[in-house]
Design a protein around this motif. Structure first.
Motif, PDB file in Angstrom:
ATOM      1  N   UNK A 446     -22.250 -24.197 -24.711  1.00  0.00           N
ATOM      2  CA  UNK A 446     -22.909 -25.205 -23.886  1.00  0.00           C
ATOM      3  C   UNK A 446     -24.007 -25.858 -24.715  1.00  0.00           C
ATOM      4  N   UNK A 447     -23.885 -27.157 -24.943  1.00  0.00           N
ATOM      5  CA  UNK A 447     -24.800 -27.908 -25.805  1.00  0.00           C
ATOM      6  C   UNK A 447     -25.461 -29.006 -24.980  1.00  0.00           C
ATOM      7  N   UNK A 448     -26.776 -29.105 -25.043  1.00  0.00           N
ATOM      8  CA  UNK A 448     -27.502 -30.172 -24.351  1.00  0.00           C
ATOM      9  C   UNK A 448     -27.773 -31.293 -25.344  1.00  0.00           C
ATOM     10  N   UNK A 449     -27.327 -32.511 -24.997  1.00  0.00           N
ATOM     11  CA  UNK A 449     -27.661 -33.676 -25.823  1.00  0.00           C
ATOM     12  C   UNK A 449     -28.482 -34.661 -24.993  1.00  0.00           C
ATOM     13  N   UNK A 450     -29.383 -35.369 -25.667  1.00  0.00           N
ATOM     14  CA  UNK A 450     -30.291 -36.302 -25.013  1.00  0.00           C
ATOM     15  C   UNK A 450     -30.101 -37.690 -25.614  1.00  0.00           C
ATOM     16  N   UNK A 451     -30.026 -38.687 -24.737  1.00  0.00           N
ATOM     17  CA  UNK A 451     -29.955 -40.081 -25.164  1.00  0.00           C
ATOM     18  C   UNK A 451     -31.000 -40.873 -24.390  1.00  0.00           C
ATOM     19  N   UNK A 452     -31.777 -41.651 -25.092  1.00  0.00           N
ATOM     20  CA  UNK A 452     -32.820 -42.439 -24.442  1.00  0.00           C
ATOM     21  C   UNK A 452     -32.209 -43.670 -23.772  1.00  0.00           C
ATOM     22  N   UNK A 453     -32.504 -43.847 -22.473  1.00  0.00           N
ATOM     23  CA  UNK A 453     -32.057 -45.022 -21.745  1.00  0.00           C
ATOM     24  C   UNK A 453     -33.279 -45.674 -21.110  1.00  0.00           C
ATOM     25  N   UNK A 454     -33.581 -46.880 -21.540  1.00  0.00           N
ATOM     26  CA  UNK A 454     -34.773 -47.599 -21.090  1.00  0.00           C
ATOM     27  C   UNK A 454     -36.016 -46.749 -21.342  1.00  0.00           C
ATOM     28  N   UNK A 455     -36.703 -46.292 -20.293  1.00  0.00           N
ATOM     29  CA  UNK A 455     -37.968 -45.579 -20.490  1.00  0.00           C
ATOM     30  C   UNK A 455     -37.851 -44.070 -20.333  1.00  0.00           C
ATOM     31  N   UNK A 456     -36.660 -43.547 -20.167  1.00  0.00           N
ATOM     32  CA  UNK A 456     -36.525 -42.110 -19.955  1.00  0.00           C
ATOM     33  C   UNK A 456     -35.295 -41.570 -20.663  1.00  0.00           C
ATOM     34  N   UNK A 457     -35.304 -40.248 -20.899  1.00  0.00           N
ATOM     35  CA  UNK A 457     -34.185 -39.609 -21.568  1.00  0.00           C
ATOM     36  C   UNK A 457     -33.114 -39.186 -20.581  1.00  0.00           C
ATOM     37  N   UNK A 458     -31.868 -39.358 -20.981  1.00  0.00           N
ATOM     38  CA  UNK A 458     -30.725 -38.944 -20.170  1.00  0.00           C
ATOM     39  C   UNK A 458     -30.068 -37.734 -20.832  1.00  0.00           C
ATOM     40  N   UNK A 459     -29.956 -36.638 -20.081  1.00  0.00           N
ATOM     41  CA  UNK A 459     -29.407 -35.392 -20.626  1.00  0.00           C
ATOM     42  C   UNK A 459     -27.969 -35.199 -20.167  1.00  0.00           C
ATOM     43  N   UNK A 460     -27.155 -34.639 -21.058  1.00  0.00           N
ATOM     44  CA  UNK A 460     -25.785 -34.229 -20.742  1.00  0.00           C
ATOM     45  C   UNK A 460     -25.583 -32.798 -21.231  1.00  0.00           C
TER      46      UNK A 460
END
Length: 522
Positions: A446-460
């Motif tokens: 299980x790997x958590x990745x983060x992508x910045x969208x506008x002003x906040x981070x989106x986690x998957x």
């Protein structure tokens, strides 16, 4: 001996089953076939669950959230709030309260806790010993054994009226635990009198199921060295860390056999002094280490200490020199020889360092993770040389990166400006890995990745096959991911739990459950 008629023949063991179809396996389970091999049946059921979770029609939906003013802990289907006072079960479709302990004053608050799973390989004298329990250490030096399902006190042990104990830890998971005191400091009177306090700390060691005392030992700087600063127990080894970035390992079994002056039992009357484990006597020091035991292994390191594991045994460390900063050296514990390709260096240009650890699946592999890459490494014997080893990459997981960013930008006035700095590996504008966990029952990474969208981070939460690294599923988490606050993500069978520290210094827990999409339901 007469033969049984065919209608009364024994059911076949699970190992004889040849069907690979999930429906067939579920049908055989319903009719009771193969029930004489519970371990294999459980494994088959978990494979079915894994297949269901990884289907396109299965999705994770947030079903529950709860805030807390203190840290939130999770282990084995149980969520702990308010410093372990409130316990919720996460095994149901929505978490439900299991128990709530009475409020206690700060002088009696819970300092630390360990969940003990019930043993399956032996029958214990007391029925209460056969069930899971929570061991809690309180601020007034009591060790309580509570029912993991009801919170009822099953047993309590008073540790000491002299030493202050602060933390619990596993020596051998679910077998032997230790309670560690705070570090002893020189008092004002001792300083004024010119008396040196050479006691670093005390350890009380217990076996679990049933709870039995191994002994209480004192860590003395006269024995282990003036630079000793910390001590822990792990896998039967006493590890002593020194301020000089040096660690020495000793056999705890040797220490017990040589230096234990008396074997004590909880509830035992000690002459005219008191009862072992009862207030105010507590547990006396019965392991007196008056000389330094033989050193099993010692190592000087730069940072992050030393890790030991793998097949065959190796250790990971960073040599104690600035030029080795950011590198990880993998060496044989037999002779200290550096493995071929044993220096792992990701050369990360990032605010946070990469991290490395032995894979918890007992395969002997190593996981080396950075902001954009996760390498799973194997320790292999060199061709034609069984005593020399090399590090081989089993597979790699890479983050999705946009490498098309222009190196020359044009300002509003039309002037061309060349980019002077490269982006960091953990730049918020790029997909970045934050944590790696292993789900042992489903055999998934299980790997958590983060992508910045506008002003906040989106986690998957990404689910990768543990053997090949192949991406099997990617699950979005609804909560924004602020990298300035602490996060923890747990993946346990059909449940995802995300705990996060919020801006007002409170904590929140979000629970996701696996469900079928309505259009996919029969």
């Amino acid at each position: 001996m007469c033969a049984l008629p065919s209608s009364c023949a024994q059911r076949p063991p699970a190992c004889t089953r040849t069907s690979k179809n999930s429906c067939d396996i579920l049908t055989s389970r319903a009719t009771g076939s193969c029930s004489n091999d519970i371990g294999r049946l459980l494994g088959a059921n978990l494979k079915i669950l894994r297949n269901i979770i990884l289907q396109d029609g299965a999705e994770f939906t947030k079903v529950w959230s709860k805030t807390s003013k203190s840290l939130i802990a999770y282990e084995s289907g149980r969520l702990y709030f308010d410093n372990y006072r409130c316990c919720y079960s996460s095994l149901l479709s929505e978490p439900e309260l299991l128990y709530e302990l009475p409020k206690a004053p700060r002088t009696e608050k819970i300092e630390d806790a360990l969940l003990c799973q019930c043993p399956l390989d032996k029958v214990l004298p007391n029925a209460s010993d056969q069930k899971s329990c929570l061991l809690v250490l309180t601020a007034h030096n009591w060790l309580y054994r509570l029912s993991a399902d009801t919170g009822k006190t099953l047993e309590r042990i008073y540790l000491s009226s002299v030493f202050k104990f602060r933390s619990l830890g596993w020596d051998s998971s679910q077998e032997t635990l230790y309670v560690r005191s705070i570090q002893s400091k020189q008092t004002t009177l001792e300083r004024q009198a010119g008396v040196n306090n050479n006691i670093l700390m005390h350890l009380a060691v217990f076996q679990v199921f049933p709870l039995e005392l191994v002994g209480m030992l004192e860590i003395n700087k006269k024995v282990f060295g003036k630079t000793a600063v910390d001590v822990l127990l792990s896998q039967g080894v006493l590890a002593v860390s020194h301020s000089s970035k040096h660690v020495k390992l000793y056999s705890f079994e040797y220490i017990v056999n040589k230096f234990r002056i008396e074997k004590l039992s909880l509830g035992q009357q000690c002459e005219m002094k008191g009862i072992v484990g009862e207030a105010p006597y507590g547990i006396p020091v019965n392991i007196h280490i008056h000389e330094c035991p033989p050193v099993l292994f010692e190592m000087s390191y730069f940072e992050n200490g030393v890790q030991i594991g793998g097949h065959p045994w190796h250790y990971i460390y960073t040599p104690n020199h600035k030029r080795h900063r950011g590198t990880h050296h993998i060496c044989s514990i037999t002779d200290g020889a550096l493995a071929k390709n044993g220096v792992q260096d990701m050369k990360c240009d990032s605010l946070e360092a990469d991290w490395i650890f032995f894979h918890p699946d007992d395969s002997g592999r190593i996981i080396h993770a950075g902001p954009s890459t996760i390498n799973v490494l194997k320790i292999m014997a060199e061709t034609g040389c069984d005593w020399k080893y090399e590090i081989v990459t089993a597979f790699s997981i890479t983050a999705a990166r946009d490498h098309s960013a222009p190196q020359v930008m044009v300002t509003s006035s039309g002037r061309a400006v060349k980019r002077r700095f490269q982006l960091l590996d953990d730049d918020p504008a790029q997909q970045t890995f934050r944590m790696v966990k292993y789900e042992d029952e489903l055999d998934l990474l299980a790997v958590v990745d983060i992508t910045q969208t506008e002003d906040e981070g989106q986690a998957h939460l990404r689910l990768h096959d543990n053997k090949t690294g192949l991406l099997m599923k990617r699950v979005p988490l609804k909560e924004p991911w602020d990298v300035t606050y602490s996060h923890e993500v747990y993946f346990d069978r059909d449940t995802i739990i995300h705990t996060v520290q919020e801006k007002n210094n409170s904590f929140c827990c979000h629970v996701y459950k696996m469900k079928r999409r309505p259009s996919d339901e029969p």
